[in-house]
Scaffold this active site. Structure first.
Site, mmCIF file in Angstrom:
data_model
loop_
_atom_site.group_PDB
_atom_site.id
_atom_site.type_symbol
_atom_site.label_atom_id
_atom_site.label_comp_id
_atom_site.label_asym_id
_atom_site.label_seq_id
_atom_site.Cartn_x
_atom_site.Cartn_y
_atom_site.Cartn_z
ATOM 1 N N CYS A 1 -6.590 -4.061 1.700
ATOM 2 C CA CYS A 1 -7.945 -3.534 1.914
ATOM 3 C C CYS A 1 -8.699 -4.264 3.026
ATOM 4 C CB CYS A 1 -8.760 -3.623 0.635
ATOM 5 S SG CYS A 1 -7.997 -2.822 -0.775
ATOM 6 N N HIS B 1 -13.165 4.765 0.624
ATOM 7 C CA HIS B 1 -12.542 3.479 0.951
ATOM 8 C C HIS B 1 -11.113 3.719 1.444
ATOM 9 C CE1 HIS B 1 -10.968 -0.488 0.803
ATOM 10 N NE2 HIS B 1 -10.618 -0.531 -0.471
ATOM 11 N N CYS C 1 -12.931 -7.418 -1.953
ATOM 12 C CA CYS C 1 -11.758 -7.845 -2.714
ATOM 13 C C CYS C 1 -10.520 -7.257 -2.046
ATOM 14 C CB CYS C 1 -11.855 -7.424 -4.175
ATOM 15 S SG CYS C 1 -11.956 -5.638 -4.452
#
Length: 397
Positions: A92, A345, A376
């Site tokens: 991510c 996302h 995160c």
């Protein structure tokens, strides 16, 4: 060390992953090309040959997200063949790491100007496609088996922090949708978007000009009725988590002196960054130690931060961060324009979305000196980047 400037960031509208999503028939590398071309179009004062490197992240580096996408996208975008490029994977935080990697090169003096960003086409390439995890990761109990399923890690964070109830996460999710919708109406979300030509086999050609995932008008009552797919009677739902999305982001980073020499704007100034590891089965708490490490290194405290852009992979991980630092979930400093629960996302691209929004918020808030972008990261990590507002007038924070 030289001062590193975030010049400007842009992104494509984010789409829903899958056959019905706006980018179902659009290549991932073409999304990156669109972003790079838009950065150059917006800044004709930047000679393309002055770009020293192009760093593009993707979590699933396969197919049209593979083949050293930083280099291939640079070529496709029309940058001179003398401009190199590379690919990055930190799940991510891919785009975040792309930025910190080239920023380190700029600060050291290896680069003057670079482009950094990320892309994820989760419709074409679901997270984990084509990977072959070593069986010893689970067999030797290096991680809990739930560590490999992000939704289950969010349920584990709920277990660790029972004060973070489903009611609280649903309330936060509804707030994210409301704030994002308000920001769109006010014209705060939109100027950074790059229109993308799209093709639908039934409808023909079209133009993507706005994000597909947002659900304005979402209520806590609606969210309360959603299923909990990761655990019977669980707390994580499709409503209080980011969805599966497609999209790309990109930004220009430069030595501040070079930027001013060329007439490039300085949207933010890099102060520092940190990455930290945590237990993979509770990866959502990663922003906490990453931020603590960053604050310790810079000599600042959480009270010095006037704006926060926290990636909303799951509402529970945002609340875990806020609870740890004693910040109210409705604090206007936190994700004032909403977040990933609303807009989406697309994994490796999201870090630059956070930075782009923070940069534009800085321009509206000269009373704020410092802002934080944090997220995160799968397999048990967190990343935090601290920025200074060049428009700061010394009046408040």
């Amino acid at each position: 060390m030289r001062s590193v400037a975030f010049v400007e960031g842009v992104r494509t509208p984010f789409g829903k992953a899958g056959e019905k999503g706006i980018y179902a028939d659009t290549r991932a590398d073409d999304l990156v090309v669109k972003v790079i071309r838009e950065l150059l179009r917006r800044h004709p004062e930047l000679p393309p040959e002055r770009v020293d490197d192009v760093a593009i992240a993707a979590t699933t580096q396969i197919g049209d997200q593979g083949l050293t996408i930083g280099r291939t996208a640079a070529l496709l975008a029309g940058l001179p063949k003398s401009v190199p490029g590379f690919a990055i994977d930190r799940m991510c935080a891919g785009a975040m790491t792309a930025v910190t990697s080239v920023a380190g090169g700029i600060g050291f003096g290896a680069y003057d100007i670079a482009i950094a960003g990320g892309v994820e086409h989760m419709g074409r390439h679901p997270m984990g496609e084509g990977v072959d995890p070593n069986p010893r990761i689970v067999a030797d109990k290096l991680v809990d088996p739930t560590a490999l399923v992000m939704g289950q890690t969010a349920e584990n964070v709920h277990d660790r922090f029972p004060a973070i109830t489903k009611d609280r996460t649903d309330a936060y999710a509804a707030q994210s949708q409301e704030r994002f919708a308000d920001a769109v109406k006010a014209g705060k979300i939109g100027p950074e978007l790059v229109p993308v030509a799209i093709r639908n086999p039934q409808l023909g050609w079209g133009l993507a000009t706005e994000d597909e995932p947002p659900r304005p008008g979402t209520t806590v009552e609606q969210l309360a009725k959603l299923k909990t797919p990761f655990r019977p009677h669980g707390r994580v739902t499709a409503g209080n988590a980011a969805g599966l999305n497609d999209g790309a982001t990109g930004a220009i980073l430069a030595d501040e002196e070079t930027a001013r020499e060329l007439g490039l704007p300085v949207g933010m100034r890099l102060v520092g960054y940190s990455f930290a590891g945590v237990e993979p089965e509770v990866m959502g708490i990663g922003p906490v130690p990453a931020t603590e490490k960053l604050l310790a290194r810079t000599g600042l405290s959480i009270s010095d931060i006037g704006l926060f852009e926290i990636n909303e992979a799951f509402a529970v991980q945002v609340l875990a961060f806020l609870d740890h630092f004693g910040i109210d979930a409705e604090d206007s400093r936190v994700n004032p324009w909403g977040g990933a629960i609303a807009c989406g996302h697309p994994l490796a691209s999201s870090g630059v979305r956070l930075m782009t929004q923070l940069s534009r918020q800085f321009a509206e808030h000269p009373e704020v000196r410092y802002g934080l972008t944090t997220m995160c990261i799968g397999i048990g990590m967190g990343g935090s980047v601290l920025w200074e507002n060049p428009a700061y007038d010394g009046s408040d924070k």
